[in-house]
Motif scaffolding. Sequence first.
Motif, short mmCIF file in Angstrom:
data_model
loop_
_atom_site.label_atom_id
_atom_site.label_comp_id
_atom_site.label_asym_id
_atom_site.label_seq_id
_atom_site.Cartn_x
_atom_site.Cartn_y
_atom_site.Cartn_z
N LYS A 17 4.28 -7.89 2.83
CA LYS A 17 4.93 -8.65 1.76
C LYS A 17 4.39 -8.20 0.40
O LYS A 17 5.15 -7.99 -0.55
N LEU A 18 3.07 -8.03 0.29
CA LEU A 18 2.49 -7.56 -0.97
C LEU A 18 2.97 -6.15 -1.31
O LEU A 18 3.17 -5.81 -2.48
N THR A 19 3.18 -5.33 -0.29
CA THR A 19 3.73 -3.99 -0.49
C THR A 19 5.16 -4.07 -1.00
O THR A 19 5.54 -3.34 -1.92
N ASP A 20 5.95 -4.99 -0.43
CA ASP A 20 7.33 -5.18 -0.88
C ASP A 20 7.40 -5.52 -2.36
O ASP A 20 8.36 -5.17 -3.05
N TYR A 21 6.40 -6.22 -2.86
CA TYR A 21 6.38 -6.63 -4.26
C TYR A 21 5.58 -5.69 -5.16
O TYR A 21 5.35 -5.97 -6.32
N GLY A 22 5.16 -4.55 -4.60
CA GLY A 22 4.50 -3.53 -5.41
C GLY A 22 3.03 -3.79 -5.71
O GLY A 22 2.45 -3.11 -6.54
N MET A 23 2.43 -4.76 -5.03
CA MET A 23 1.02 -5.06 -5.28
C MET A 23 0.08 -4.21 -4.44
O MET A 23 -1.07 -4.00 -4.81
N LEU A 24 0.58 -3.73 -3.32
CA LEU A 24 -0.18 -2.82 -2.45
C LEU A 24 0.66 -1.59 -2.17
O LEU A 24 1.88 -1.65 -2.20
N GLN A 25 -0.02 -0.50 -1.84
CA GLN A 25 0.64 0.72 -1.40
C GLN A 25 0.16 1.02 0.01
O GLN A 25 -1.05 1.06 0.26
#
Length: 60
Positions: free
Chosen positions: A20-28
């Motif tokens: 979910k954090l990846t979907d929002y650009g907070m993690l790669q």
Amino acid sequence: MADSGDVRFNWKYIGERYRKLTDYGMLQHLGNGVYRITEVGEQYLEGEVDAEELESDESD
């Protein structure tokens, strides 16, 4: 987290949150279960980004 004993979690939940954090650009996602915090993630932690203003990359 696992060693602290203070935080209860399971790996399935952690994986869901990472995605979910990846979907929002907070993690790669770097592959093989490895993630890196992004500039947006750093800005969020510093209070410079409002999570409600972020858009998901998820295509549902």
